[in-house]
Structure formats: C-alpha cells, structure tokens
Design an enzyme around this catalytic site. Structure first.
Site, mmCIF file in Angstrom:
data_model
loop_
_atom_site.group_PDB
_atom_site.id
_atom_site.type_symbol
_atom_site.label_atom_id
_atom_site.label_comp_id
_atom_site.label_asym_id
_atom_site.label_seq_id
_atom_site.Cartn_x
_atom_site.Cartn_y
_atom_site.Cartn_z
ATOM 1 C CG ASP A 167 -8.339 -2.805 -2.832
ATOM 2 O OD1 ASP A 167 -9.558 -2.604 -2.683
ATOM 3 O OD2 ASP A 167 -7.521 -1.898 -3.055
ATOM 4 C CG HIS A 203 -1.997 1.034 1.170
ATOM 5 N ND1 HIS A 203 -1.796 2.336 1.576
ATOM 6 C CD2 HIS A 203 -3.273 0.965 0.730
ATOM 7 C CE1 HIS A 203 -2.913 3.021 1.391
ATOM 8 N NE2 HIS A 203 -3.819 2.224 0.879
#
Length: 455
Positions: free
Chosen positions: A391, A332
């Site tokens: 996700d 991320h």
C-alpha cells in the site's frame, strides 16, 4: 434543526453512552483468558483457522527450532509471485488474466488455454443486463464506490436465474462474470458520482473485447480513452500483486465465513466488499497518499534526511498529519523484513515516475521507506521487523496514473475478487462446517427487575 430532530439526537447520544458503559471490556481479561485479539498472537502470527492450497505467505524460516524472520515471499498456487511477474514481464505480456486462471484452476495456462479464458472473460463483460447502468448505477449515486459496487453486486442476484445454485459449475460461472464485470461496475459508478455530485461531463465507454482488464479500466475511465503501454503494464502489475494474499486476510476470511453458511455468491462477495472497504484493510493506500501530501507541505527540503526523520517522529508522537500515531504504509500483520509485493512494485514505480516527471516525489517515498523503520525502532517497542507494504507505493502509482482516490479501494476489489472466488470455491469443495469460533462471556449475571422497581 426541528425540535423532533433535536430530541432524537439527544436520545441517540444518551443511548450511545449506555453502549459505551455496557460493552466496554477490561483489556486485562483478554490476557487472563488467553484470547488472541484479532486472531493474532503478540508477534503478529495468525491463529491457525484453516487450510488452503491457493496461496502461501512466508515471512520466517525455522532454524534450530527457532523462528528466524526472512524476506517475505508470496506464492500463488505454489509459484513464487516474483517468478510469475518476471515471466510475463520478460515476454512483454500483461499478466492479470493469467494470474486469475492460475488462482482458479491451479496451473499456469498454455497459450491456447489463456486465449480461450480471455475470450470468455470478454464475453462476460457483455452480460451486464440491459438498462443496468441507467436503472441501477445512475440512480442514487453514492460518494463511496465500494458501497456502489456492493449494491450493484447484490442487485445482479435478481438478474440471475440460478442465483442460489451453489454447484461448483454455477459458482465458477458467477465468479467469472463478477471478475469480468467489476471494472465496469466500479468505473461507471464513479462516472455517475462525478457527474451528479461534481458536475463533470458524463461519459460511458463500452469495454473493448481485445483489451485486458487493466487496459479496459484506463479506457473506460478516461474521456479520450488514451493510455500508454507503461501505464497499462503498471496497473496490470498492481492487479496481479493484489489478486490474492492467503486465507487469513480480513476480506478473504470473510469469504470463507460467509460461504460456510451456504449462502449465494453475490451475498458472499458483497460481505467481502464490506470488509475491504474498511480503512484498516483496503483504504491504507489513501492514507499514505494524504500523509505524503501533508509531508510535502511541512518538510521544506525533501532531500534533507534529518527534516524527514523529524516529521516521521512527529507522526509517531501524534503531532503531525491526522495525529493517529501511525506512519501509514509501514509494517504489516504478517511480513517483517520485507513485503515481496512492495519489492516487486518499486522498480516499476520508479519507471513510471520518470515518465510522469515525478522523480522528486519518488525520491521522497524512497527516503521514507528507508528511514521509517529506523524511526519506529527508536520510538516504539516492536516485536518484529517493520518494512514498507504494498500500500505504501500503490496509492502513489494510482496518483501518477491520474486515478481518482474514490477508485483506489475499488481497484483493490477488482483484483482481489480473483482470490475471493478461488477461496469460495475451495470452501464449497471441502464442505467444511459452518465457521463459528467461540466467544467467552464475561458478563455478570443479574436478576430481572420489574418495571415499577427500576431506578
């Protein structure tokens, strides 16, 4: 192909070559002029572009003046997201509406405040203009629900008598209407596409006043309207975890940039939808699902760590799946050790996998989550830790819920409209300057050449 079409295609290819030659910038110039590409430094830390009260992302602590990575934390209006989730789960409630209230107004609602707020949202679900579904959503259905949603949002401008009024009261009214209507616009858009493009039966369920946002999504999407309490609870949790993520994520920053120009709410939201549609932002969970499906075909034994490691190595070395060299759902821009949203989500995902009889798939996801950081560290030079992001699991959840992939990113939008709304209001209240960062020109100056002298 018609002769004229061939000529047009040939010209476009030629023009594209001009663009490639004209706009290619030497990567070393970014270092020379200290330009932070993506407004991030080499460690992934964002360039400070604004201030916000709405949420905080914490991925490191300062110890003896040194940056020390820590487990990720996410705060909504100063309250730890893990505490928010624990609170409504412990009381066996759904939490998205409460979360929207918190983001918009800065405090957790009392029981009567939450009841009134939910009733107002229910009322706004009934404000979709007469004939809107027939005349707008059913006409020219698109294969991409994000484009359908953006078109619907921009069309709602025409039905609003005070569309350009940027007073806080009016903007709040517009934002709450959009928060209430997004599930209908998305689901109805999908039903139209499914009917006209795939030949499936067309059914349009009206929302139920007593249902929450998550319950209404499942009710409107399924032909029999049936869903289990666990299904509603996990979809609700997904909405809570996606509702807001700081002012610097691409779509929320878009909200600030576009709002700073003084434009209307519908234009601002449509711009943010355009950002979220991008696969680098809102489409990552679809990539995860497709990657895992490919892995299930290529890996014979899903419990064999060495076989899974080899597949992950092949991904990084552009030998597997889409050959992009990425393990989707891992890493991320902000978090290093862990993404708190993935951490919260995982235990509920496991419960749903049991209900759906998909524990083997959950085991594979868990193994990839555990092994991927090790494989990445071995194969790549990295500047910060790598962990699963939200996700990684959200696409798996939507698959288990039987949601079509066409709605994966729109569900993200159904949640994030809450954060966009809060940031739009914050930008207006603080009356900042129009956002206009600097770009340095690296183009050489050239003399104008008369037409008959050009070669």
């Amino acid at each position: 192909m018609l002769e004229n079409d061939k000529k047009m295609d040939s010209l476009i290819k030629e023009y594209a070559g001009y663009c490639q030659n004209t706009f290619q910038i030497d990567p070393e110039l970014y270092t020379k002029y200290e330009v932070k590409r993506g407004l991030r430094d080499i460690s992934g830390k964002g360039v400070l572009a604004g201030l916000t009260d709405i949420s905080e992302i914490r991925s490191y602590t300062i110890v003896d003046s040194e940056i020390v990575p820590c487990d990720g934390k996410l705060f909504y209006q100063g309250i730890d997201i893990e505490d928010i989730v624990h609170g409504f789960i412990k009381e066996d409630r759904l939490g998205f509406e409460e979360t929207v209230y918190l983001l918009l107004f800065g405090h957790l609602p009392k029981n009567e405040e939450l009841t009134s707020f939910c009733e107002l949202l229910s009322s706004y679900r009934e404000t979709l203009p007469t004939g809107f579904v027939r005349d707008i959503i059913m006409k020219a259905p698109s294969k991409d629900m994000m484009n359908t949603l953006a078109r619907s949002v921009l069309t709602l401008y025409a039905y609003d008598d005070n569309a350009d009024d940027t007073s806080i009261e009016n903007v709040l009214r517009q934002c709450m209407q959009l928060i209430a209507l997004f599930p209908m616009l998305c689901v109805y858009g999908y039903q139209a596409y499914s009917h006209y493009h795939d030949g499936n039966s067309l059914f349009i369920h009206q929302p139920v006043r007593e249902f929450s946002t998550a319950e209404n999504i499942l009710h409107m999407l399924r032909q029999d309207s049936y869903f289990t309490p666990l299904e509603a609870k996990i979809l609700d949790l997904a909405l809570v975890l996606h509702a807001e993520h700081g002012g610097g994520n691409n779509s929320t920053f878009t909200t600030h940039v576009v709002t700073s120009s003084g434009t209307d709410t519908y234009s601002s939201v449509a711009a943010s939808l355009g950002s979220l549609k991008g696969p680098r932002h809102g489409g990552a969970n679809i990539k995860v699902v497709h990657m895992i499906e490919d892995m299930k075909q290529k890996v014979k034994d899903w419990t064999d760590e060495e076989e899974v490691k080899q597949y992950l190595s092949d991904l990084l070395n552009k030998k597997a799946f889409d050959k992009a060299g990425l393990i989707y759902g891992m890493g991320h821009a902000v978090y290093s050790i862990s993404d708190p949203r993935a951490r919260v989500f995982k235990s509920f995902v496991e419960r749903l996998s049991v209900e759906k009889g998909m524990t083997e798939e959950f085991g594979l996801y868990s193994m990839v989550e555990r092994l991927a950081p090790e494989v990445i560290a071995k194969e790549r030079r990295i500047y910060k830790g790598v962990s699963a992001n939200v996700d990684f699991y959200s696409g798996f959840v939507y698959n288990m819920l039987g949601l079509p992939t066409e709605l994966f990113t729109p569900i993200f939008a159904m949640a994030r409209i809450a954060g966009w709304s809060a940031h739009r209001i914050e930008e207006i209240i603080n009356d900042g300057k129009i956002i206009r960062p600097g770009y340095k020109s690296v183009s050489a100056h050239k003399a104008y050449c008369p037409m008959d002298e050009r070669k």
